[in-house]
Design a protein around this motif. Sequence first.
Motif, PDB file in Angstrom:
ATOM      1  N   GLU A 268       8.890  85.640  51.689  1.00 55.93           N
ATOM      2  CA  GLU A 268       8.099  86.802  52.096  1.00 55.93           C
ATOM      3  C   GLU A 268       8.971  87.955  52.575  1.00 55.93           C
ATOM      4  O   GLU A 268       8.482  89.086  52.692  1.00 55.93           O
ATOM      5  N   THR A 269      10.224  87.699  52.862  1.00 52.04           N
ATOM      6  CA  THR A 269      11.118  88.760  53.364  1.00 52.04           C
ATOM      7  C   THR A 269      11.827  89.500  52.239  1.00 52.04           C
ATOM      8  O   THR A 269      12.487  90.510  52.482  1.00 52.04           O
ATOM      9  N   LEU A 270      11.693  88.993  51.010  1.00 53.74           N
ATOM     10  CA  LEU A 270      12.405  89.583  49.881  1.00 53.74           C
ATOM     11  C   LEU A 270      11.755  90.889  49.441  1.00 53.74           C
ATOM     12  O   LEU A 270      10.537  90.969  49.297  1.00 53.74           O
ATOM     13  N   THR A 271      12.558  91.911  49.221  1.00 50.94           N
ATOM     14  CA  THR A 271      12.069  93.190  48.695  1.00 50.94           C
ATOM     15  C   THR A 271      12.551  93.370  47.263  1.00 50.94           C
ATOM     16  O   THR A 271      13.447  92.659  46.798  1.00 50.94           O
ATOM     17  N   GLU A 272      11.957  94.345  46.585  1.00 54.67           N
ATOM     18  CA  GLU A 272      12.367  94.601  45.207  1.00 54.67           C
ATOM     19  C   GLU A 272      13.833  95.019  45.143  1.00 54.67           C
ATOM     20  O   GLU A 272      14.568  94.623  44.232  1.00 54.67           O
ATOM     21  N   MET A 274      16.199  94.119  47.263  1.00 46.62           N
ATOM     22  CA  MET A 274      16.991  92.913  47.505  1.00 46.62           C
ATOM     23  C   MET A 274      17.067  92.050  46.251  1.00 46.62           C
ATOM     24  O   MET A 274      18.114  91.487  45.921  1.00 46.62           O
ATOM     25  N   ARG A 275      15.945  91.967  45.553  1.00 46.49           N
ATOM     26  CA  ARG A 275      15.929  91.175  44.313  1.00 46.49           C
ATOM     27  C   ARG A 275      16.874  91.773  43.276  1.00 46.49           C
ATOM     28  O   ARG A 275      17.609  91.048  42.592  1.00 46.49           O
ATOM     29  N   LYS A 280      22.627  90.715  40.499  1.00 47.20           N
ATOM     30  CA  LYS A 280      24.029  91.028  40.185  1.00 47.20           C
ATOM     31  C   LYS A 280      24.924  89.805  40.299  1.00 47.20           C
ATOM     32  O   LYS A 280      26.060  89.821  39.830  1.00 47.20           O
ATOM     33  N   THR A 281      24.437  88.742  40.952  1.00 46.93           N
ATOM     34  CA  THR A 281      25.239  87.534  41.093  1.00 46.93           C
ATOM     35  C   THR A 281      24.827  86.518  40.035  1.00 46.93           C
ATOM     36  O   THR A 281      23.641  86.297  39.793  1.00 46.93           O
ATOM     37  N   ASP A 290      15.222  86.868  34.927  1.00 46.26           N
ATOM     38  CA  ASP A 290      15.110  88.328  35.039  1.00 46.26           C
ATOM     39  C   ASP A 290      13.651  88.782  34.970  1.00 46.26           C
ATOM     40  O   ASP A 290      13.318  89.798  34.369  1.00 46.26           O
ATOM     41  N   TRP A 291      12.769  88.047  35.610  1.00 52.58           N
ATOM     42  CA  TRP A 291      11.355  88.389  35.592  1.00 52.58           C
ATOM     43  C   TRP A 291      11.110  89.715  36.291  1.00 52.58           C
ATOM     44  O   TRP A 291      11.709  89.994  37.331  1.00 52.58           O
ATOM     45  N   PRO A 292      10.223  90.555  35.745  1.00 57.40           N
ATOM     46  CA  PRO A 292       9.851  91.787  36.456  1.00 57.40           C
ATOM     47  C   PRO A 292       9.319  91.457  37.843  1.00 57.40           C
ATOM     48  O   PRO A 292       8.709  90.406  38.055  1.00 57.40           O
ATOM     49  N   TRP A 293       9.539  92.366  38.769  1.00 56.40           N
ATOM     50  CA  TRP A 293       9.159  92.136  40.159  1.00 56.40           C
ATOM     51  C   TRP A 293       7.701  91.707  40.300  1.00 56.40           C
ATOM     52  O   TRP A 293       7.388  90.770  41.031  1.00 56.40           O
ATOM     53  N   ASP A 294       6.793  92.363  39.586  1.00 60.86           N
ATOM     54  CA  ASP A 294       5.361  92.070  39.751  1.00 60.86           C
ATOM     55  C   ASP A 294       4.912  90.836  38.964  1.00 60.86           C
ATOM     56  O   ASP A 294       3.741  90.467  39.010  1.00 60.86           O
ATOM     57  N   GLN A 295       5.851  90.184  38.270  1.00 63.12           N
ATOM     58  CA  GLN A 295       5.524  88.959  37.534  1.00 63.12           C
ATOM     59  C   GLN A 295       6.360  87.771  37.991  1.00 63.12           C
ATOM     60  O   GLN A 295       6.353  86.712  37.359  1.00 63.12           O
ATOM     61  N   ARG A 296       7.051  87.928  39.107  1.00 59.37           N
ATOM     62  CA  ARG A 296       7.989  86.884  39.548  1.00 59.37           C
ATOM     63  C   ARG A 296       7.270  85.626  40.045  1.00 59.37           C
ATOM     64  O   ARG A 296       7.886  84.567  40.167  1.00 59.37           O
ATOM     65  N   ARG A 297       5.973  85.758  40.339  1.00 59.14           N
ATOM     66  CA  ARG A 297       5.173  84.636  40.802  1.00 59.14           C
ATOM     67  C   ARG A 297       4.049  84.357  39.820  1.00 59.14           C
ATOM     68  O   ARG A 297       3.598  85.252  39.118  1.00 59.14           O
ATOM     69  N   ALA A 298       3.593  83.103  39.785  1.00 59.81           N
ATOM     70  CA  ALA A 298       2.568  82.713  38.821  1.00 59.81           C
ATOM     71  C   ALA A 298       1.293  83.533  39.002  1.00 59.81           C
ATOM     72  O   ALA A 298       0.881  83.834  40.123  1.00 59.81           O
ATOM     73  N   GLU A 299       0.689  83.873  37.890  1.00 60.50           N
ATOM     74  CA  GLU A 299      -0.556  84.648  37.920  1.00 60.50           C
ATOM     75  C   GLU A 299      -1.633  83.877  38.674  1.00 60.50           C
ATOM     76  O   GLU A 299      -1.845  82.682  38.438  1.00 60.50           O
TER      77      GLU A 299
END
Length: 344
Positions: A268-272, A274-275, A280-281, A290-299
């Motif tokens: 919950e502390t992760l921001t876009e 930060m992601r 980069k690592t 490399d999922w888009p930020w708004d798709q990083r979690r299951a629908e």
Amino acid sequence: MNDVVAKGVPLSPLELHAAATVIDGSTVIELGDEHLNRIRRGGVTAVNHTVTRPYADTVTGLREVNACRRWIDEHSDAVLLALSVADIRRAKAEGKEAVIFGPQDTEMIGVDLDLLGTFHDLGVRILQLTYQRQNLLGAGCGESTDPGLTHQGRAFVRAMNELGILVDVSHCGEQTGLDAMDASDKPVVVTHSFCDVLSPHIRAKSDAFLRRLGEQRGVIGITTLSAFLYHPDEPQRRPDLARFVEHVSRVVDVAGVDHVAIATDYDETLTEAMRAEQQKTKELRNLLGDWPWDQRRAEGMDDASQFGNFTSALLDGGFSPEEVIKILGGNWLRVFGEAWKSAP
């Protein structure tokens, strides 16, 4: 089993969810009101919180534990520290959130068993042996080779059993995890992972591993991160909760319904921003894709406020109310009770 369900009273998905003791087997909570609001809306009773970040040194680990302890103290009307199963049951009865301290690494402890006892005294009840890399106890799943649990690791596991700390092997290499099950007198857990046969990945667990976990009376929490529930034949397709249920069903087929649960693995502390920095690592890019930020979690499961969707998805997937109660939290309660010591 929940008393209401045991009596055979027909319940709607909403009523069933409200009756259950709902537990998130792995998350990083944001110490703030927004977190509490999400938890209330989602009907979540307890969370296993990654209270210290992986690879933290001892001083940093102690500071992070202290910060969360102080936050819990300041919000005692809504939150309590879970040191026993009785604390989780009390949280359910009082409409509070029970926070379990569950670091995902032991590097802040090394092999100092006195220091392990100190972290137990401060509230740690679940502890992952390794993160991605090799440490003094064993190999992480990010290593190219896994020689298994070390002699120091075996002594550490025995000390965890004695103290009443649940052994977590989520990020361990396969052999290290299997060795931990052999070394432990108590059930071992995989607080957050998924099935390798469905979504091959260094973080996934094989059928052979799951079978052994079931024999050892352990539990695996299935995550809902897109990078982990992906469809191999359609890698860009965002997974949904039906896909989550497929992974749950696989564990049930291999190990049994008493050995599977839920673990979002959400930070919950992760921001876009930060992601983007994480990408980069190489280690984290390989881990999370490399999922888009708004798709990083299951629908259907964007945050903890949507936890009720798990109940509907499991029922739609053919699980009985009794089985759903187990998967939502009953299986976690059982294994916590076997590993933790009762409060004095």
